[in-house]
Design a protein around this motif. Structure first.
Motif: not given
Length: 263
Positions: A192-201, A203-207
């Motif tokens: 799965i390729l998760i966009p940066h903004e979705l990782v933040a909102s 998963l509450r972290t960053d890539a």
């Protein structure tokens, strides 16, 4: 002297079960949003998997999957007069492989012989047969096929004798390198390729932190632990919950725990 009552008693062990999802999946076998049942006493698993399911629904295509291998194995064991006899038998099996494929096809509508992988240890000849088994997991199917194959091979007049219908080189319900390398059951890659903004909102972290944790924990941590073809956090949790909820052979979770998380 009292004698224990040997009468068969059937009972039921209840395991909490919940549907989780839907999970968005794109693949050759399944495409779309599906919910899955997970049976577990570790009930926090449900919201944990549910969070991943929510992320999958927010990504175009969701989790993309591909089946890279599908086979069931049974390794037979022959005893030989010595290593030379074992090697001659191994070469003969390779030369007459087409005949062995015909033996399997004649005895089963579903089993097909894919390959034979020999290993010699002293005067012991192990042959790991791999089959396709249709929609069945095929444990009993491949055992029956292996029995027929042994009978045919022994009829060739080679200097080998029957050892065992299973020599543990299969390897059934044990964490082994051979299963990870050559495959047993279904081998699947899910990505799965998760966009940066979705990782933040979501998963509450960053890539970068995700990548660092995967390397430090899954890859390095598993390596110093001596893991066998395993570098993941807990594949076994989700797979076992699914096995129990759907009536599968739960012992196969040993092989199901093997896999690599890469980011």
């Amino acid at each position: 002297m009292s004698v224990p009552d040997s009468t068969h008693r059937e009972t039921v062990t209840e395991i909490p079960t919940s549907w989780v999802g839907p999970i968005r999946i794109t693949g050759s076998s399944v495409s779309g949003e599906i919910s899955v049942p997970l049976a577990t006493y570790e009930t926090p698993l449900w919201p944990s998997v549910g969070r991943g399911a929510r992320v999958s629904r927010a990504v175009e295509g969701g989790i993309r999957t591909v089946v890279t291998g599908e086979r069931m194995t049974r390794s037979v064991l022959f005893t030989a007069r010595g290593a030379v006899s074992a090697q001659i038998a191994s070469q003969t099996i390779e030369e007459r492989f087409g005949e062995l494929q015909e033996v399997v096809s004649a005895g089963s509508r579903h089993a097909k012989l894919l390959e034979a992988h020999p290993e010699i240890v002293g005067n012991l000849l192990f042959v790991r047969f791999a089959f396709t088994t249709g929609d069945a997991s095929g444990h009993n199917m491949v055992t029956n096929a292996a029995d027929a194959l042994m009978e045919r091979i022994l009829s060739w007049g080679l200097e080998i004798e029957y050892g065992s219908i299973s020599g543990n080189f299969c390897s059934d319900k044990k964490a082994t390198a051979v299963n990870g390398i050559l495959g047993r059951g279904r081998s699947v890659v899910a990505e799965i390729l998760i966009p940066h903004e979705l990782v933040a909102s979501g998963l509450r972290t960053d890539a970068q932190r995700v990548v660092d944790l995967v390397v430090r924990k899954n890859l390095v941590g598993s390596t110093i632990a001596g893991a066998l073809r395993s570098a993941n956090a807990h594949y076994a949790n989700m797979l076992l919950g699914f096995y129990l909820a759907t009536g599968q052979d739960a012992a196969n979770i040993v092989e199901g725990s093997q896999g690599i998380t890469y980011a």
